[in-house]
Write a protein that holds these residues in place. Structure first.
Motif, PDB file in Angstrom:
ATOM      1  N   GLU A   1       0.815  -1.217   0.000  1.00  0.00           N
ATOM      2  CA  GLU A   1       0.000   0.000   0.000  1.00  0.00           C
ATOM      3  C   GLU A   1       0.851   1.271   0.000  1.00  0.00           C
ATOM      4  O   GLU A   1       0.389   2.331   0.414  1.00  0.00           O
TER       5      GLU A   1
ATOM      6  N   SER B   1      -1.970  -4.304  -2.617  1.00  0.00           N
ATOM      7  CA  SER B   1      -2.061  -5.327  -1.574  1.00  0.00           C
ATOM      8  C   SER B   1      -2.232  -4.679  -0.200  1.00  0.00           C
ATOM      9  O   SER B   1      -1.774  -3.554   0.042  1.00  0.00           O
ATOM     10  N   GLU B   2      -2.872  -5.414   0.725  1.00  0.00           N
ATOM     11  CA  GLU B   2      -3.093  -4.928   2.078  1.00  0.00           C
ATOM     12  C   GLU B   2      -2.060  -5.524   3.020  1.00  0.00           C
ATOM     13  O   GLU B   2      -1.538  -6.617   2.797  1.00  0.00           O
TER      14      GLU B   2
ATOM     15  N   SER C   1      -0.714  -9.323   2.684  1.00  0.00           N
ATOM     16  CA  SER C   1       0.264  -8.941   1.656  1.00  0.00           C
ATOM     17  C   SER C   1       0.801 -10.154   0.898  1.00  0.00           C
ATOM     18  O   SER C   1       1.310 -10.015  -0.223  1.00  0.00           O
TER      19      SER C   1
END
Length: 430
Positions: free
Chosen positions: A56, A181-182, A186
């Motif tokens: 992110e 992506s978080e 991830s």
């Protein structure tokens, strides 16, 4: 004390994979030789290879991208397209491996140790995950050594541009996937990172294959020159044998003409007979490949009514491979012939070639008349023809060949003349 030992280990870890990163880059790039450039390259490579890539987050990726562009444009030499292509190949590899190794340590700390580790153990975890970069960059170095060194031998700027466009897909995708992506999930970006690595290494294989095909084509061209030369030589020898066989008849005819006091007819007949003995082949030098190329281009130039003067002082075979010889002599002479063809007044068409092999160097100077305006963009010369894809690649080929052999090349021109000068060490095979 243990903390200092970990810090020293981390430092040597960074040095190790940075060194393999540098060795891999050298397969495509030529770094400047000055001491200040080497120090600057070392510092930039340390920073880039140790880049921390977070999910992110985009700013860090762009900062390290700018650093890599700074490295290849300030600390390296050569054409611009190979340097851009090097960024597009190696930067996604660096981003992908740095993201996965850094994130792997973070996920272990988050999910296995539940964020509960002493500082020393956190450092050890970071050291362990970072050590994965050493075998990765070592394998990349070994891989690129087998493939990228072949690419740099034969590619033109146009080919580099095509390869760069192909590399853009993985370049954009890896940055986009990491950014999207978080943090807690991830690991979902790992397949895209692996795909990026495989894609870019596959591009290296593709480039290596194309390079071998181009090399084979140039070797075939050299063989074609030599084959034509020996065919023409055989035809001339057959012609001489026929004339020798008929020499008694020719002498009888000349004798009869002189007996009848037909001196004028005898002179005309002798002149025609002399032309029959003339051969189109000239022994410019003992090197068979070079002599074939020079004869081919000399005949082509004369066919287009171009005044040619070849001053060749080469008493032995040149210790360069046939592809290198063809790249230098054939491409430059082709350019010179094409430039002369554009001159409407045939009396102004001329080519002067000087080549000498002495003291371990091949010196090469080619001057040709010109009429059209030369368009120069940096170190590149742009053709004035409509078909840009099929013309104007001779000079990049020559420059690549001279650089690869450790030589130097200079180009100058006026409104009516174009000059190319090259000096190439020839102690070893290129």
């Amino acid at each position: 004390m243990f903390t200092y030992a970990i810090q020293i280990a981390i430092f040597f870890l960074i040095i190790s994979y940075s060194a393999f990163f540098y060795l891999a880059l050298r397969q495509m790039l030529t770094f400047r030789s000055s001491i200040w450039s080497k120090i600057l390259s070392f510092l930039i490579l340390l920073s880039i290879s140790n880049a921390i890539v977070y999910p992110e987050e985009l700013i860090g990726c762009l900062v390290f991208l700018a650093g890599m562009f700074f490295l290849v444009f300030v600390c390296c030499t050569g054409d611009i397209m190979p340097r851009i292509c090097a960024v597009l190949i190696f930067y996604p590899l660096m981003i992908a491996i740095n993201f996965m190794t850094e994130d792997l340590g973070f996920l272990i700390w988050l999910h296995i140790f539940h964020q509960n580790l002493p500082a020393v153990q956190e450092s050890l975890l970071g050291l362990a995950s970072g050590m994965l970069r050493i075998p990765f960059w070592y394998l990349v170095y070994r891989f690129t050594k087998s493939h990228l060194s072949q690419i740099t031998e034969n590619f033109t700027s146009y080919t580099w541009m095509i390869l760069s466009v192909v590399c853009l897909a993985s370049f954009v995708s890896v940055i986009t996937v990491i950014y999207e992506s978080e943090i807690l999930t991830s690991y979902s970006a790992y397949p895209a990172c692996f795909a990026c690595i495989i894609t870019n290494l596959g591009i290296c294989i593709l480039g290596s294959y194309l390079s071998r095909m181009m090399h084979a084509e140039m070797e075939l061209q050299a063989f074609h020159y030599e084959k034509n030369y020996y065919q023409e030589l055989e035809e001339n020898q057959q012609q001489v044998r026929r004339l020798r066989h008929d020499m008694k008849n020719h002498l009888n005819i000349l004798s009869l003409m002189l007996q009848n006091h037909e001196e004028h007819n005898a002179e005309e007949y002798l002149s025609q007979l002399s032309e029959e003995f003339n051969t189109n082949l000239r022994p410019f030098c003992p090197d068979p490949i070079l002599n074939a190329v020079l004869n081919s281009k000399y005949s082509l130039a004369r066919k287009h009514q171009i005044s040619c003067e070849f001053q060749i002082d080469i008493a032995q075979e040149i210790p360069l491979n046939s592809v290198a010889l063809c790249s230098l002599f054939a491409n430059s002479l082709d350019n010179a012939i094409e430039a002369n063809q554009q001159i409407s007044d045939v009396s102004l068409r001329r080519i002067l070639l000087k080549a000498r092999l002495a003291n371990g160097f091949l010196s090469y100077e080619l001057k040709n008349a010109k009429q059209n305006e030369i368009i120069q963009k940096g170190n590149h010369f742009v053709t004035g023809k409509h078909n840009h894809q099929n013309h104007g690649i001779g000079i990049p080929n020559i420059r690549n060949m001279v650089n690869r052999c450790g030589g130097t090349m200079e180009i100058s021109y006026t409104d009516t003349e174009f000059t190319l000068i090259a000096f190439i060490p020839v102690n070893n095979k290129s």
